[in-house]
Design a protein around this motif. Structure first.
Motif, mmCIF file in Angstrom:
data_model
loop_
_atom_site.group_PDB
_atom_site.id
_atom_site.type_symbol
_atom_site.label_atom_id
_atom_site.label_comp_id
_atom_site.label_asym_id
_atom_site.label_seq_id
_atom_site.Cartn_x
_atom_site.Cartn_y
_atom_site.Cartn_z
ATOM 1 N N SER A 262 0.640 -1.219 0.172
ATOM 2 C CA SER A 262 -0.395 -0.135 0.025
ATOM 3 C C SER A 262 0.778 1.282 -0.113
ATOM 4 C CB SER A 262 -0.650 -0.456 1.369
ATOM 5 O OG SER A 262 -0.216 -0.078 2.111
ATOM 6 N N CYS A 263 0.141 2.380 -0.852
ATOM 7 C CA CYS A 263 1.581 3.551 -0.679
ATOM 8 C C CYS A 263 1.545 3.998 0.079
ATOM 9 C CB CYS A 263 0.979 4.595 -2.125
ATOM 10 S SG CYS A 263 1.398 5.920 -2.412
ATOM 11 N N CYS A 274 1.869 7.135 -6.289
ATOM 12 C CA CYS A 274 0.978 5.564 -6.516
ATOM 13 C C CYS A 274 0.775 5.262 -7.584
ATOM 14 C CB CYS A 274 0.661 4.661 -5.700
ATOM 15 S SG CYS A 274 -0.758 5.544 -4.781
ATOM 16 N N TRP A 279 -1.449 1.768 -4.910
ATOM 17 C CA TRP A 279 -0.384 0.128 -4.756
ATOM 18 C C TRP A 279 1.242 0.752 -5.525
ATOM 19 C CZ3 TRP A 279 -1.397 -3.271 -1.363
ATOM 20 C CH2 TRP A 279 -2.822 -3.526 -0.562
ATOM 21 N N ILE A 280 1.664 0.229 -4.208
ATOM 22 C CA ILE A 280 3.194 0.630 -5.161
ATOM 23 C C ILE A 280 4.035 -0.550 -5.561
ATOM 24 C CG2 ILE A 280 5.966 1.219 -5.466
ATOM 25 C CD1 ILE A 280 5.037 3.140 -3.556
ATOM 26 N N ASN A 318 10.857 5.871 -4.825
ATOM 27 C CA ASN A 318 10.013 5.914 -3.769
ATOM 28 C C ASN A 318 10.281 6.907 -2.813
ATOM 29 O OD1 ASN A 318 8.030 5.289 -6.396
ATOM 30 N ND2 ASN A 318 7.980 3.180 -5.347
#
Ligand code: DAH
Length: 339
Positions: A262-263, A274, A279-280, A318
């Protein structure tokens, strides 16, 4: 003539004494004592004197020359000493100047990310393994259950050096090398560089890092895989993190799943990080295909295992908000100083 000599001597003394540097001193020397200097000129005049006066005048000239040369030498020494004192003063350290700030090196964001990932798995009881970057077809594909000529090999966009010599396109190759040398239980993570025929752009690189994981023991199930990757996601992104699995295909796992977290930026709401999905995607995973276990001589009735592989660059980008993968390899101090 004697008068001229005395006047010249007086002027020469003054010029030598008053020379403030070695250049001026040299000019004075040339003017009065040089080969075509004034003293020489006066000396030439001896020829015009009456014979009986010549010796006396000659002596006077010699005395004058000796005196002026002594003066010249003394002044040269003085000026030289002054000059080296000046040089010493110029190069002396000025203790009143404020110091220049030194940059203290930090961890490179890519390796910092990898270190943190390894830390989590070490905490779960894993050990670190490594393997060669140059492989052959057996370790690269065959032992990983790629059937001959299977199109999945194209997806890897492998660099071939010769017919049976290639640069590994994934760290999964090291799974085989580890299992060949040890009996279960196996719990390893494998950090390493991989290579693919990809064009360098903001999100791709021909050379990149992966972290591979492999766990083989009695009674290992997909639930262990999920639990392990959840612990990993929480270690990296905090206790709120959730993981998602979706079916995928890899020749060396059955079943296979891609997994996402989950981001961390929007907790799953959907944001720029994301790309609105919440989501990533982190990597691939699955239960090790029994063919792979059998290939290294493991008893497939007794042992099962899971494996996973994640890209380190995407993670680092990220995490630190780095917009372009190329920045990670640039060595640009304007970027690196921020870490
Ligand atoms: N090697 C895969 C890749 O580079 C990722 C991967 C998938 C690794 C599944 C695994 C696995 O260990 O079980 O895309």
């Amino acid at each position: 003539m004697e008068h001229r000599l005395r006047e010249m001597a007086e002027a020469a003394r003054r010029a030598l004494r008053e020379a403030t540097n070695l250049d001026e001193l040299e000019q004075a020397r040339a003017r009065y004592l040089g080969r075509s200097g004034i003293l020489r000129d006066i000396q030439q005049g001896i020829r015009d004197l009456a014979k009986e006066l010549r010796p006396q005048f000659g002596r006077l000239i010699n005395e004058t020359r000796a005196e002026l040369e002594a003066l010249l030498e003394a002044r040269r020494k003085e000026l030289e000493a002054g000059q080296s004192r000046l040089r010493a003063a110029e190069s002396a350290i000025d203790v009143t100047l404020p110091g220049r700030a030194q940059h203290i090196a930090g961890r490179h964001p890519l390796l910092a990310t990898l270190d943190d990932m390894l830390e989590i798995f070490l905490g779960l009881g894993y050990t670190i393994a490594e393997g060669p970057e140059v492989e052959n077809n057996y370790y690269g594909f065959e032992a990983l259950n790629y059937p001959p000529d299977h199109p999945a090999m194209d997806e890897q966009m492998t660099f071939y050096i010769a017919d049976d010599v290639l640069l590994r396109s994934q760290t999964s190759t090291v799974q085989i090398r580890v299992m060949e040398t040890q009996e279960p239980p196996v719990r390893v993570v494998v950090p390493g560089r991989c290579f693919r025929r990809d064009t360098l752009d903001a999100t791709h690189s021909h050379t990149f890092y992966q972290l591979e994981g492999l766990c083989v023991d009695e009674g290992i199930t997909m639930a262990d895989l999920k639990g392990t990757l959840l612990a990993f996601a929480r270690g990296m992104f905090g206790e709120e993190a959730r993981v998602r699995f979706r079916p995928d295909f890899f020749p060396f796992t059955e079943p296979s799943a891609e997994f996402a977290v989950s981001c961390f930026a929007c907790s799953g709401e959907g944001c720029r990080v994301c790309k609105g999905t919440g989501w990533i995607e982190l990597g691939g995973s699955g239960m090790v295909d029994p063919n792979v276990l059998a290939g290294v001589g493991y008893d497939t009735e007794r042992y099962t295992g899971f494996a996973f592989g994640v890209g380190v660059e995407r993670f680092a980008m990220n995490r630190y908000g780095i917009p372009d993968m190329r920045l990670l390899y640039s060595g640009d101090m304007r970027m690196l100083r921020q870490f």
